[in-house]
Design a protein around this motif. Structure first.
Motif, PDB file in Angstrom:
ATOM      1  N   ILE A 166     -50.970 -12.360 -43.713  1.00 29.57           N
ATOM      2  CA  ILE A 166     -52.343 -11.886 -43.859  1.00 29.57           C
ATOM      3  C   ILE A 166     -52.722 -11.067 -42.631  1.00 29.57           C
ATOM      4  N   SER A 167     -52.413 -11.571 -41.439  1.00 23.57           N
ATOM      5  CA  SER A 167     -52.784 -10.850 -40.215  1.00 23.57           C
ATOM      6  C   SER A 167     -51.842  -9.674 -39.985  1.00 23.57           C
ATOM      7  N   PRO A 168     -52.368  -8.548 -39.513  1.00 20.43           N
ATOM      8  CA  PRO A 168     -51.532  -7.355 -39.307  1.00 20.43           C
ATOM      9  C   PRO A 168     -50.405  -7.578 -38.315  1.00 20.43           C
ATOM     10  N   GLY A 180     -38.444  -9.864 -46.396  1.00 18.70           N
ATOM     11  CA  GLY A 180     -39.382  -9.206 -47.289  1.00 18.70           C
ATOM     12  C   GLY A 180     -40.781  -9.760 -47.077  1.00 18.70           C
ATOM     13  N   ILE A 181     -41.763  -9.121 -47.698  1.00 18.90           N
ATOM     14  CA  ILE A 181     -43.145  -9.531 -47.535  1.00 18.90           C
ATOM     15  C   ILE A 181     -43.667 -10.140 -48.833  1.00 18.90           C
ATOM     16  N   MET A 182     -44.394 -11.243 -48.699  1.00 10.24           N
ATOM     17  CA  MET A 182     -45.030 -11.911 -49.829  1.00 10.24           C
ATOM     18  C   MET A 182     -46.543 -11.786 -49.636  1.00 10.24           C
ATOM     19  N   ILE A 183     -47.217 -11.270 -50.655  1.00  7.42           N
ATOM     20  CA  ILE A 183     -48.641 -10.957 -50.537  1.00  7.42           C
ATOM     21  C   ILE A 183     -49.470 -11.884 -51.405  1.00  7.42           C
ATOM     22  N   PHE A 184     -50.436 -12.537 -50.786  1.00  7.34           N
ATOM     23  CA  PHE A 184     -51.512 -13.212 -51.501  1.00  7.34           C
ATOM     24  C   PHE A 184     -52.720 -12.286 -51.402  1.00  7.34           C
ATOM     25  N   LEU A 185     -53.277 -11.870 -52.513  1.00  6.03           N
ATOM     26  CA  LEU A 185     -54.329 -10.860 -52.517  1.00  6.03           C
ATOM     27  C   LEU A 185     -55.620 -11.455 -51.967  1.00  6.03           C
ATOM     28  N   GLN A 186     -55.937 -11.131 -50.706  1.00  4.55           N
ATOM     29  CA  GLN A 186     -57.095 -11.703 -50.040  1.00  4.55           C
ATOM     30  C   GLN A 186     -57.827 -10.688 -49.166  1.00  4.55           C
ATOM     31  N   LYS A 187     -57.616  -9.412 -49.432  1.00  5.39           N
ATOM     32  CA  LYS A 187     -58.230  -8.361 -48.618  1.00  5.39           C
ATOM     33  C   LYS A 187     -58.693  -7.221 -49.507  1.00  5.39           C
ATOM     34  N   PRO A 188     -59.604  -6.372 -49.004  1.00  2.21           N
ATOM     35  CA  PRO A 188     -59.882  -5.124 -49.708  1.00  2.21           C
ATOM     36  C   PRO A 188     -58.593  -4.318 -49.855  1.00  2.21           C
ATOM     37  N   TRP A 189     -58.518  -3.544 -50.936  1.00  2.00           N
ATOM     38  CA  TRP A 189     -57.263  -2.861 -51.232  1.00  2.00           C
ATOM     39  C   TRP A 189     -56.810  -1.930 -50.121  1.00  2.00           C
ATOM     40  N   GLU A 190     -57.745  -1.244 -49.477  1.00  2.00           N
ATOM     41  CA  GLU A 190     -57.316  -0.311 -48.437  1.00  2.00           C
ATOM     42  C   GLU A 190     -56.636  -1.041 -47.279  1.00  2.00           C
ATOM     43  N   GLN A 191     -57.060  -2.281 -47.002  1.00  2.00           N
ATOM     44  CA  GLN A 191     -56.415  -3.054 -45.947  1.00  2.00           C
ATOM     45  C   GLN A 191     -55.033  -3.541 -46.379  1.00  2.00           C
ATOM     46  N   THR A 192     -54.927  -4.006 -47.617  1.00  2.00           N
ATOM     47  CA  THR A 192     -53.627  -4.448 -48.120  1.00  2.00           C
ATOM     48  C   THR A 192     -52.614  -3.311 -48.106  1.00  2.00           C
TER      49      THR A 192
END
Length: 347
Positions: A166-168, A180-192
């Motif tokens: 989650i943190s950059p 690899g990266i695993m994403i849990f959708l928890q941010k505005p799209w531009e940040q993701t």
């Protein structure tokens, strides 16, 4: 693209823990037959937020009941484990399943879980960086901290290892490790999207090649009846209310813990807009609605993230077993074929 089924073991409505576990076992038992490519389980402790304390043990049970699905952790939280014991458990599952293990790694976020294990939360990044490097190297050398892993690793983890972020700041660590990266959708799209771009840049710099496409975790709420779909969506909102509470997202003091400075931004957002609005914002990032709507929303998620795989969670909040099973089947019967058709037509 590959599509797996995820298991969260959430208990928000007073059901017995046994009933929650039986529900998740039932859903996992159906996953291979319904056409999912993999089965995944989270790791959490000490709370009804999620009662999945040992994902590798659960996946070992799944391995014995299946033939082809891969078996993934989403994630094993490295700072809470002795790395030698975790490596041994992972090796055993890999041998029992014929090499079907996918290891997801994370560093943890809930203060109560760190406190329960007596691990200093401010050391989580240091411990994650150290343990992750040791694990990945051990699956190539067969040795960890001066001892041999027996049974010896069946195959390297690189190429089948993901880390949640989650943190950059985590992106560079993951790229350097070759994860690899695993994403849990928890941010505005531009940040993701920005996070994914930074991760890709780091990966190319450290590894000299393009990164693996991300795995994206989604909470599915799918039903032919729009009113029922809306009721399912309310349980997604309930899940995110519990997320805000479990992780202390509204606590600005989180930003004072070394390695968790980013979470001050979340606390300030909640202070400005309120918990309920933030929970709805997070829930709206997930695909929900009629099957046609879920297809389109999921396609958009895949497009924006360039996902190589999805992990679909069907049981959350206080969904009854039959409702969760119908939610899982709706995605498998209608959404999944449409997604595969989209991928095949674009190649």
């Amino acid at each position: 693209m590959r599509i797996g089924h995820g298991h969260f073991f959430q208990n928000l409505d007073g059901r017995s823990d046994h009933e929650v576990w039986r529900t998740e076992m039932m859903l996992a038992d159906r996953a291979e037959q319904l056409g999912f490519d993999s089965v995944w389980a989270v790791e959490h402790h000490f709370a009804d937020y999620s009662m999945s304390t040992d994902p590798l043990q659960f996946l070992t049970w799944v391995a014995a009941r299946t033939q082809r699905v891969q078996l993934g952790t989403m994630v094993s939280v490295l700072p809470w484990h002795d790395p030698v014991r975790l490596a041994e458990h992972a090796c055993v599952l890999d041998h029992l399943s014929g090499g079907r293990l996918i290891l997801g790694m994370g560093r943890g976020l809930a203060r109560q879980e760190f406190d329960g294990f007596g691990v200093e939360m401010g050391r989580s990044r240091q411990l994650f960086d150290q343990y992750a490097a040791e694990l990945l190297d051990a699956f190539e050398t067969g040795r960890l901290r001066g001892v041999d892993l027996r049974p010896a690793p069946l195959a390297p983890l690189r190429g089948r290892v993901f880390a949640s972020s989650i943190s950059p700041e985590s992106a560079e660590v993951m790229a350097r490790l070759g994860a690899g990266i695993m994403i849990f959708l928890q941010k505005p799209w531009e940040q993701t999207i920005g996070d994914l771009q930074r991760y890709g840049d780091h990966y190319r710099r450290y590894r000299g090649t393009d990164p693996p496409k991300p795995m994206v975790v989604i909470f599915n709420a799918c039903h032919e009846d729009p009113d029922v779909a809306a009721q399912l969506f309310e349980q997604v909102v309930a899940y995110y209310r519990s997320t805000i509470e479990h992780y202390g997202f509204a606590d600005e003091a989180m930003a004072e813990i070394p390695g968790y400075e980013y979470y001050g931004n979340i606390a300030r957002t909640i202070a400005k807009h309120g918990r309920e609005q933030f929970a709805h914002f997070l829930a709206e990032l997930q695909p929900w609605g009629t099957p046609e709507e879920v297809v389109e929303k999921t396609r958009e998620i895949v497009r924006r993230t360039d996902a190589g795989g999805l992990i679909v969670v069907s049981a959350f909040g206080n969904l009854a077993p039959d409702v969760a099973a119908a939610n899982q089947e709706c995605f498998a019967r209608v959404v999944m074929p449409a997604l595969y058709e989209t991928v095949s037509s674009s190649t």
